[in-house]
Design an enzyme around this catalytic site. Structure first.
Site, PDB file in Angstrom:
ATOM      1  N   ARG A   1       0.807  -1.236   0.000  1.00 37.28           N
ATOM      2  CA  ARG A   1       0.000   0.000   0.000  1.00 37.28           C
ATOM      3  C   ARG A   1       0.837   1.282   0.000  1.00 37.28           C
ATOM      4  NH1 ARG A   1      -3.244  -3.301   3.511  1.00 37.28           N
ATOM      5  NH2 ARG A   1      -5.178  -3.894   2.456  1.00 37.28           N
TER       6      ARG A   1
ATOM      7  N   LYS B   1       3.529  11.559 -10.997  1.00 39.73           N
ATOM      8  CA  LYS B   1       2.700  10.693 -11.836  1.00 39.73           C
ATOM      9  C   LYS B   1       3.498   9.432 -12.172  1.00 39.73           C
ATOM     10  CE  LYS B   1       0.337  12.690 -15.218  1.00 39.73           C
ATOM     11  NZ  LYS B   1      -0.022  13.641 -16.319  1.00 39.73           N
TER      12      LYS B   1
ATOM     13  N   GLU C   1      10.996  18.959 -24.202  1.00 38.18           N
ATOM     14  CA  GLU C   1      10.250  19.256 -22.972  1.00 38.18           C
ATOM     15  C   GLU C   1      10.767  20.531 -22.315  1.00 38.18           C
ATOM     16  OE1 GLU C   1       7.565  17.907 -21.902  1.00 38.18           O
ATOM     17  OE2 GLU C   1       7.434  15.984 -22.929  1.00 38.18           O
TER      18      GLU C   1
ATOM     19  N   LYS D   1       8.132  23.352 -13.838  1.00 32.89           N
ATOM     20  CA  LYS D   1       7.242  22.216 -13.618  1.00 32.89           C
ATOM     21  C   LYS D   1       6.784  22.152 -12.163  1.00 32.89           C
ATOM     22  CE  LYS D   1       5.875  17.668 -14.483  1.00 32.89           C
ATOM     23  NZ  LYS D   1       6.225  16.368 -15.074  1.00 32.89           N
TER      24      LYS D   1
ATOM     25  N   GLU E   1      -3.758  17.264 -11.525  1.00 29.87           N
ATOM     26  CA  GLU E   1      -4.201  17.538 -12.889  1.00 29.87           C
ATOM     27  C   GLU E   1      -5.688  17.863 -12.955  1.00 29.87           C
ATOM     28  OE1 GLU E   1      -2.182  16.000 -16.932  1.00 29.87           O
ATOM     29  OE2 GLU E   1      -3.266  14.447 -15.838  1.00 29.87           O
TER      30      GLU E   1
ATOM     31  N   ARG F   1      -2.548  22.013 -14.508  1.00 36.18           N
ATOM     32  CA  ARG F   1      -1.476  21.080 -14.879  1.00 36.18           C
ATOM     33  C   ARG F   1      -1.617  20.580 -16.320  1.00 36.18           C
ATOM     34  NH1 ARG F   1       1.152  16.390 -10.958  1.00 36.18           N
ATOM     35  NH2 ARG F   1       2.598  15.535 -12.491  1.00 36.18           N
TER      36      ARG F   1
ATOM     37  N   ASN G   1       0.645  19.542 -21.085  1.00 37.44           N
ATOM     38  CA  ASN G   1       0.381  18.685 -22.237  1.00 37.44           C
ATOM     39  C   ASN G   1       0.501  19.437 -23.561  1.00 37.44           C
ATOM     40  OD1 ASN G   1      -0.254  16.164 -20.923  1.00 37.44           O
ATOM     41  ND2 ASN G   1      -2.148  17.102 -20.216  1.00 37.44           N
TER      42      ASN G   1
ATOM     43  N   HIS H   1       1.321  17.646 -26.785  1.00 36.16           N
ATOM     44  CA  HIS H   1       1.203  16.207 -26.535  1.00 36.16           C
ATOM     45  C   HIS H   1      -0.006  15.561 -27.207  1.00 36.16           C
ATOM     46  CE1 HIS H   1       4.384  17.045 -23.737  1.00 36.16           C
ATOM     47  NE2 HIS H   1       4.431  15.800 -23.319  1.00 36.16           N
TER      48      HIS H   1
ATOM     49  N   HIS I   1       1.282  12.538 -29.047  1.00 39.80           N
ATOM     50  CA  HIS I   1       0.953  11.174 -28.641  1.00 39.80           C
ATOM     51  C   HIS I   1       0.328  10.391 -29.787  1.00 39.80           C
ATOM     52  CE1 HIS I   1       0.826  12.038 -24.021  1.00 39.80           C
ATOM     53  NE2 HIS I   1       2.010  11.660 -24.425  1.00 39.80           N
TER      54      HIS I   1
ATOM     55  N   HIS J   1       9.873  10.299 -27.851  1.00 42.88           N
ATOM     56  CA  HIS J   1       8.759  11.083 -27.314  1.00 42.88           C
ATOM     57  C   HIS J   1       8.924  12.565 -27.612  1.00 42.88           C
ATOM     58  CE1 HIS J   1       5.575  12.403 -24.638  1.00 42.88           C
ATOM     59  NE2 HIS J   1       6.443  13.164 -23.992  1.00 42.88           N
TER      60      HIS J   1
END
Length: 361
Positions: A120, A142, A184, A226, A236, A240, A244, A247, A251, A264
């Site tokens: 946990r 994340k 980035e 960031k 998010e 936030r 993206n 992206h 993506h 990427h």
């Protein structure tokens, strides 16, 4: 050495940036009351870094062990996580244990996911070795593994206890991977800091030569941007989403090409061009600003055109199922100007299609 604070109440932590910090890992971690039993996850290609990390931890009084995880995004999976749970049990890891992620974004995501779910949740530390991971993936909490039908589908928010960045590890990267990470960095400047973009423009040669003084400064500046976003929107809920930028189309391009043709950052670069075209056509960006963005990406060596052979319909189909679609409406990040991003929920498929066609090579 430089440091950036990420202020998240009881989940706050420090990002340390400095040449030689890999060999000071143990010394730094003694300052945050980390459990003594520590597992270090890295890739076989980085085993030398792994041994240095183990040595530093032992000198500081930790009880460390090393696990080598196969490289490749296909190993960022529940199966690999399950195997690592077994290895951790074999080493007697309990709730008073910790993990260290030593590597790129794949290792950071997988290690963070394992830490978030083992018993946990146990603490973990990020030690990113790629520019992409240093300025983006290692900061913000994340963590995720992939599902056969979608990337990063199974995940959690689990903040690291510390992020330790040694820019010297960038010397192990190919020029292509370094350029990918720069996408980035540039993205951060475009969404929140025009002055940072100017700094990058003025120091392209120092980036190419891996001038360590400048790399420290640039990485710290990017992490600070960031961290500021994460502090204001950890999970998010709104702001936030500006991270993206580039992206959505990026993506989709990665997916259409089977995650094999583009790094990427390369796909994000193309995505930023498409988002810039939409921003330009909506009267937000000026032609001069758009040219400034395009020219810098090109100067860094990043792609700025959508390959003509890619199927527009396939790209649009993937965008329709983007995770940023809420209640049937796509949240698309645009630029009001360089240094100021906005989230729009009324960008049409026709606008996206037109931008992709205009960016075709």
């Amino acid at each position: 050495m430089r440091s950036v604070e990420v202020n998240l109440a009881e989940r706050s932590y420090t990002i340390h940036i400095g040449v030689g910090l890999l060999d000071k890992l143990g010394e730094i971690l003694t300052q945050i009351d980390l459990p003594r039993k520590v597992g270090v996850f890295t890739n076989p290609e980085l085993s030398d870094y792994g041994e240095r990390a183990i040595g530093s931890l032992k000198r500081a009084g930790f009880d460390p062990w090393l696990a080598l995880v196969p490289s490749g995004d296909e190993h960022k999976s529940l199966q690999e996580a399950s195997e690592l749970y077994g290895v951790m049990l074999d080493h007697g890891m309990d709730r008073r244990s910790a993990l260290v992620a030593l590597g790129g974004g794949m290792i950071g995501d997988l290690t963070g996911f394992v830490a978030a779910t083992y018993m946990r949740g146990i603490p973990f530390v990020q030690v990113p070795t790629t520019l992409l991971a240093q300025v983006d993936a290692s900061v913000g909490g994340k963590v995720a593994v992939n599902h056969p039908r979608a990337k990063n589908l199974i995940g959690a928010f689990h903040q690291p206890r510390s992020v330790i960045i040694d820019p010297e590890t960038l010397r192990s990267l190919s020029e292509r991977d370094l350029r990918s990470g720069m996408a980035e960095v540039i993205k951060h400047s475009l969404i929140l800091d025009e002055g940072f973009l100017r700094l990058i423009q003025e120091n392209v040669e120092r980036i190419r030569s891996l001038d360590m003084d400048f790399m420290e400064e640039m990485i710290a500046h990017s992490c600070r941007i960031k961290a500021d976003v994460v502090e204001r929107d950890e999970r998010e809920g709104g702001l936030r989403m500006i991270l993206n930028f580039g992206h959505t189309v990026g993506h989709a391009i990665e997916a259409v090409t089977g995650y094999e043709r583009f790094r990427h950052g390369e796909a994000v670069s193309i995505g930023m061009i498409c988002a810039g075209i939409i921003s330009l056509k909506r009267g937000k960006l000026s032609q001069e600003e758009f040219k400034r963005i395009r020219d810098l990406l090109d100067r860094i060596g990043l792609p700025i055109q959508v390959p003509a052979e890619l199927d527009l319909r396939e790209i649009l189909e993937i965008i329709r199922h983007d995770k940023k679609v809420k209640a049937g409406r796509l949240n698309f990040v645009l630029l009001e100007r360089i240094g100021r991003a906005m989230i729009s929920d009324d960008v049409t498929e026709e606008e996206i299609s037109s931008a992709i066609m205009e960016a075709h090579g």
